[in-house]
Design a protein around this motif. Structure first.
Motif, PDB file in Angstrom:
ATOM      1  N   PHE A  50       0.577  -1.246  -0.182  1.00  0.00           N
ATOM      2  CA  PHE A  50       0.306   0.100   0.044  1.00  0.00           C
ATOM      3  C   PHE A  50       1.278   1.677   0.174  1.00  0.00           C
ATOM      4  CE2 PHE A  50      -3.109   3.356   1.830  1.00  0.00           C
ATOM      5  CZ  PHE A  50      -4.109   3.360   1.175  1.00  0.00           C
ATOM      6  N   ARG A  51       1.972   1.132   0.602  1.00  0.00           N
ATOM      7  CA  ARG A  51       3.403   2.152   0.287  1.00  0.00           C
ATOM      8  C   ARG A  51       2.539   3.082  -0.787  1.00  0.00           C
ATOM      9  NH1 ARG A  51       8.154  -0.818   3.743  1.00  0.00           N
ATOM     10  NH2 ARG A  51       6.082  -1.478   5.723  1.00  0.00           N
ATOM     11  N   ASN A  52       2.696   2.971  -1.663  1.00  0.00           N
ATOM     12  CA  ASN A  52       3.003   3.253  -3.534  1.00  0.00           C
ATOM     13  C   ASN A  52       1.017   3.421  -3.615  1.00  0.00           C
ATOM     14  OD1 ASN A  52       5.522   3.058  -3.716  1.00  0.00           O
ATOM     15  ND2 ASN A  52       5.618   1.181  -4.598  1.00  0.00           N
ATOM     16  N   GLN A  53       0.376   3.269  -2.812  1.00  0.00           N
ATOM     17  CA  GLN A  53      -0.976   4.297  -2.725  1.00  0.00           C
ATOM     18  C   GLN A  53      -1.032   5.375  -2.369  1.00  0.00           C
ATOM     19  OE1 GLN A  53      -3.127   2.443  -5.140  1.00  0.00           O
ATOM     20  NE2 GLN A  53      -1.127   1.287  -5.596  1.00  0.00           N
ATOM     21  N   ILE A  54      -0.262   6.172  -1.553  1.00  0.00           N
ATOM     22  CA  ILE A  54      -0.646   7.020  -0.569  1.00  0.00           C
ATOM     23  C   ILE A  54       0.189   8.102  -1.212  1.00  0.00           C
ATOM     24  CG2 ILE A  54      -0.183   7.979   1.631  1.00  0.00           C
ATOM     25  CD1 ILE A  54       0.339   5.241   2.460  1.00  0.00           C
ATOM     26  N   PRO A  55      -0.847   9.164  -1.419  1.00  0.00           N
ATOM     27  CA  PRO A  55      -0.380  10.681  -1.798  1.00  0.00           C
ATOM     28  C   PRO A  55       0.321  11.239  -1.253  1.00  0.00           C
ATOM     29  CG  PRO A  55      -3.124  10.717  -0.787  1.00  0.00           C
ATOM     30  CD  PRO A  55      -2.514   9.290  -0.910  1.00  0.00           C
ATOM     31  N   LEU A  56       1.302  11.232  -1.760  1.00  0.00           N
ATOM     32  CA  LEU A  56       2.994  12.672  -1.294  1.00  0.00           C
ATOM     33  C   LEU A  56       2.229  14.207  -1.760  1.00  0.00           C
ATOM     34  CD1 LEU A  56       5.381   9.713  -1.583  1.00  0.00           C
ATOM     35  CD2 LEU A  56       3.856   9.888  -0.295  1.00  0.00           C
ATOM     36  N   LEU A  57       2.466  14.858  -1.398  1.00  0.00           N
ATOM     37  CA  LEU A  57       2.413  16.014  -1.498  1.00  0.00           C
ATOM     38  C   LEU A  57       4.104  16.690  -1.615  1.00  0.00           C
ATOM     39  CD1 LEU A  57       0.634  19.196  -2.352  1.00  0.00           C
ATOM     40  CD2 LEU A  57       1.393  19.217   0.267  1.00  0.00           C
ATOM     41  N   PHE A  58       4.171  17.111  -3.065  1.00  0.00           N
ATOM     42  CA  PHE A  58       5.601  17.994  -3.344  1.00  0.00           C
ATOM     43  C   PHE A  58       4.833  19.649  -3.228  1.00  0.00           C
ATOM     44  CE2 PHE A  58       6.308  13.575  -3.505  1.00  0.00           C
ATOM     45  CZ  PHE A  58       8.030  13.960  -3.221  1.00  0.00           C
ATOM     46  N   TYR A  59       6.345  20.206  -3.415  1.00  0.00           N
ATOM     47  CA  TYR A  59       6.315  21.490  -4.753  1.00  0.00           C
ATOM     48  C   TYR A  59       6.769  21.587  -4.880  1.00  0.00           C
ATOM     49  CZ  TYR A  59       2.499  22.776  -0.437  1.00  0.00           C
ATOM     50  OH  TYR A  59       1.698  23.368   0.923  1.00  0.00           O
ATOM     51  N   ASN A  60       6.942  22.046  -6.269  1.00  0.00           N
ATOM     52  CA  ASN A  60       7.976  22.079  -7.475  1.00  0.00           C
ATOM     53  C   ASN A  60       8.312  19.963  -7.009  1.00  0.00           C
ATOM     54  OD1 ASN A  60       7.461  23.874  -8.051  1.00  0.00           O
ATOM     55  ND2 ASN A  60       9.113  25.011  -7.225  1.00  0.00           N
ATOM     56  N   ASP A  61       9.822  20.521  -6.227  1.00  0.00           N
ATOM     57  CA  ASP A  61      10.302  18.877  -6.487  1.00  0.00           C
ATOM     58  C   ASP A  61      10.850  18.495  -5.128  1.00  0.00           C
ATOM     59  OD1 ASP A  61      10.634  17.239  -8.940  1.00  0.00           O
ATOM     60  OD2 ASP A  61      12.073  19.014  -9.092  1.00  0.00           O
ATOM     61  N   PHE A  62      10.233  19.323  -4.114  1.00  0.00           N
ATOM     62  CA  PHE A  62      10.153  19.043  -2.744  1.00  0.00           C
ATOM     63  C   PHE A  62       9.882  18.175  -1.992  1.00  0.00           C
ATOM     64  CE2 PHE A  62      12.424  23.261  -3.471  1.00  0.00           C
ATOM     65  CZ  PHE A  62      13.896  23.232  -2.857  1.00  0.00           C
ATOM     66  N   PHE A  63       9.554  17.189  -1.330  1.00  0.00           N
ATOM     67  CA  PHE A  63       8.904  16.433  -0.490  1.00  0.00           C
ATOM     68  C   PHE A  63       8.181  17.093   0.237  1.00  0.00           C
ATOM     69  CE2 PHE A  63       7.837  12.034   2.247  1.00  0.00           C
ATOM     70  CZ  PHE A  63       7.184  12.285   1.578  1.00  0.00           C
ATOM     71  N   ILE A  64       7.334  17.136   0.897  1.00  0.00           N
ATOM     72  CA  ILE A  64       6.213  17.613   2.019  1.00  0.00           C
ATOM     73  C   ILE A  64       5.138  17.235   2.667  1.00  0.00           C
ATOM     74  CG2 ILE A  64       4.698  20.276   2.075  1.00  0.00           C
ATOM     75  CD1 ILE A  64       6.849  20.257   0.767  1.00  0.00           C
ATOM     76  N   SER A  65       4.751  16.352   2.603  1.00  0.00           N
ATOM     77  CA  SER A  65       3.641  15.698   3.068  1.00  0.00           C
ATOM     78  C   SER A  65       3.401  14.787   2.726  1.00  0.00           C
ATOM     79  CB  SER A  65       2.640  16.561   3.670  1.00  0.00           C
ATOM     80  OG  SER A  65       1.712  15.962   4.573  1.00  0.00           O
ATOM     81  N   ALA A  66       3.039  13.269   3.461  1.00  0.00           N
ATOM     82  CA  ALA A  66       2.021  11.720   2.860  1.00  0.00           C
ATOM     83  C   ALA A  66       0.825  11.865   3.707  1.00  0.00           C
ATOM     84  CB  ALA A  66       2.935  10.602   3.440  1.00  0.00           C
ATOM     85  N   ILE A  67       0.117  12.989   2.482  1.00  0.00           N
ATOM     86  CA  ILE A  67      -1.160  13.305   3.079  1.00  0.00           C
ATOM     87  C   ILE A  67      -2.023  12.452   4.073  1.00  0.00           C
ATOM     88  CG2 ILE A  67      -3.978  13.786   2.379  1.00  0.00           C
ATOM     89  CD1 ILE A  67      -1.273  15.865   1.658  1.00  0.00           C
ATOM     90  N   GLY A  68      -2.001  12.539   5.425  1.00  0.00           N
ATOM     91  CA  GLY A  68      -2.903  12.279   6.896  1.00  0.00           C
ATOM     92  C   GLY A  68      -2.043  11.550   7.622  1.00  0.00           C
ATOM     93  N   LEU A  69      -0.768  10.980   7.318  1.00  0.00           N
ATOM     94  CA  LEU A  69       0.339  10.490   8.036  1.00  0.00           C
ATOM     95  C   LEU A  69       1.370  11.824   8.485  1.00  0.00           C
ATOM     96  CD1 LEU A  69       0.950   7.618   5.558  1.00  0.00           C
ATOM     97  CD2 LEU A  69      -0.114   8.109   8.064  1.00  0.00           C
ATOM     98  N   PHE A  70       2.425  12.296   7.985  1.00  0.00           N
ATOM     99  CA  PHE A  70       3.689  12.847   8.737  1.00  0.00           C
ATOM    100  C   PHE A  70       3.485  13.912   7.991  1.00  0.00           C
ATOM    101  CE2 PHE A  70       5.232   9.359   6.262  1.00  0.00           C
ATOM    102  CZ  PHE A  70       5.358   9.929   5.487  1.00  0.00           C
ATOM    103  N   VAL A  71       4.192  15.734   8.229  1.00  0.00           N
ATOM    104  CA  VAL A  71       4.947  16.371   7.481  1.00  0.00           C
ATOM    105  C   VAL A  71       6.207  16.038   7.544  1.00  0.00           C
ATOM    106  CG1 VAL A  71       4.619  18.894   6.968  1.00  0.00           C
ATOM    107  CG2 VAL A  71       3.088  17.397   7.975  1.00  0.00           C
TER     108      VAL A  71
END
Length: 444
Positions: A388-409
């Motif tokens: 399931f790890r590759n099913q979780i939406p990961l938020l990026f600003y440009n190429d910066f990893f910001i957050s795994a939505i609902g889990l951590f920032v």
């Protein structure tokens, strides 16, 4: 048997009417009962498989018979790809079509008889089925949530034909039933006549075998229904922590019963054996899986999970240009939306592109921590199964990893050292995938 059905159940019946001798006898027996009890309502359904040059002729015959006796008739045409197990494909398509035309209070009646039951038993033996498969067809069962009754299961084909001739009935002969390239037809025309000739009571004994197997299966399932409550987790996974201290036979029975709760066609004995050997008995750091049709059985932290096989989206990029609108996620993962109730995240700068990805490798520093850790370790900490790890939406600003939505920032300094961001916004991931209080994913 039919009179018992009429008195036991409600007054609405749908007859599966092929036009052959079996369903024709069923139709006329119901008409005779209706003469004495006019409150009974009878409908019929004819499925045109479009496989024979006489299909239209058979359809016409059924229409004329139903018009003659004032029986409402549903005509449905079905088509399948003529590859693979054609008999199985037709059966599934046929029953789905019938189910979709059954009224809520209606009972489906079919003309299956003792010969059909015997054929089913022999075919189950060919497949190496256990007691469940050898139970054959039940005289009463469910089609989805609706009742299906087979009143002729203790009557032979010859008995039905004798009644049909005696009452001068007209029926059609499907000559494709003589094509012995189909397994059931081979059993019907080549095996059963020889067996009956040698042992006249063979069909009756076949029925007795199915009854015994059915009773044994019911008793076993009654036991397993109570037993399995000690092994089912809150998220419907199967706890196998103590399986290595249990008898192999008990473990396999629990696995099979657990899978039966998933409302799919039961896998074979061989697949259950593979689940036990290759998943339950595999090394703790292994990540095995067994595929069952479009589903998978996987193991994670001493539990078995039954999940739908998902398309890989690890290389998918989604740009969220207008955050005032919902962002639909692939693989039925729901959507992201900006609101006042969601996960608090630092707001992007005006020139930063907001994008969603589903894969990241390397070490990260998350908010509230002092040391970087591999993201694999973070997933393990949050009890996210590998599949399931590759099913979780990961938020990026440009190429910066910001957050795994609902889990951590990600900690702010990790991606913006020049200027600390004080403004935040909130994003909700609306999905059937939920987190419980222990940060353990549940699959619904």
């Amino acid at each position: 048997m039919i009179k018992k059905i009429v008195t036991q159940y409600k007054k609405l019946f749908l007859i599966a009417y092929s036009g052959g001798v079996d369903s024709t006898v069923l139709l006329h027996k119901m008409l005779k009962i209706k003469e004495k009890d006019p409150q009974i309502k009878i409908r019929a359904i004819h499925i045109n498989h479009n496989l024979h040059s006489s299909s239209k002729k058979w359809e016409k015959h059924c229409t004329e018979i139903c018009q003659k006796y004032d029986i409402p008739l549903i005509i449905k045409k079905i088509r399948i790809v003529l590859k693979g197990n054609i008999e199985e494909k037709l059966r599934i398509k046929r029953y789905n079509t019938i189910y979709n035309n059954l009224l809520d209070d209606e009972i489906l009646l079919t003309g299956h008889h003792l010969n059909d039951q015997c054929e089913t038993l022999i075919l189950s033996l060919k497949r190496g089925s256990g007691p469940t498969g050898l139970s054959g067809m039940s005289s009463e069962s469910f089609l989805g949530k609706k009742k299906i009754v087979r009143p002729f299961l203790q009557k032979t084909k010859k008995e039905l034909e004798k009644w049909a001739y005696k009452n001068n009935l007209k029926w059609i002969e499907d000559f494709s039933n003589t094509n012995i390239s189909y397994d059931r037809n081979f059993v019907r025309h080549k095996l059963i006549p020889i067996l009956e000739q040698r042992w006249p009571f063979f069909l009756k004994n076949c029925f007795r075998t199915t009854v015994i197997c059915c009773e044994e299966t019911k008793l076993k399932n009654m036991f397993l229904k109570e037993k399995i409550q000690n092994f089912i987790n809150f998220n419907e996974s199967l706890n196998i922590k103590n399986f290595r201290n249990m008898k192999k036979e008990m473990c396999k029975a629990l696995i099979r019963y657990w899978i039966s709760l998933k409302n799919i066609k039961m896998p074979s004995y061989r697949i259950i054996e593979c689940i036990y050997k290759e998943i339950v008995c595999s090394k703790e750091d292994a990540n095995p899986k067994i595929i069952i049709n479009k589903n998978e059985v996987r193991r994670y932290k001493k539990s078995l999970y039954f999940i739908k096989t998902q398309k890989s989206i690890k290389d998918t990029f989604l740009f969220w240009h207008d955050t005032n609108k919902k962002l639909l996620l692939p693989n039925n993962l729901g959507y992201l939306t900006r609101n006042n109730k969601g996960f608090t995240i630092p707001i992007p700068k005006k020139n930063e592109l907001i994008n969603i990805r589903f894969q990241f490798e390397g070490k990260i520093l998350i908010l509230g921590r002092e040391k970087r850790r591999k993201i694999k370790k973070i997933w393990q900490e949050y009890n996210i199964p590998p599949w399931f790890r590759n099913q979780i939406p990961l938020l990026f600003y440009n190429d910066f990893f910001i957050s795994a939505i609902g889990l951590f920032v990600i900690k702010e300094e990790n991606f913006n050292k020049e200027k600390k961001i004080k403004e935040n916004w909130k994003i909700s991931w609306i999905s059937k995938v939920k987190l419980n209080n222990e940060n353990f994913f549940a699959f619904y």
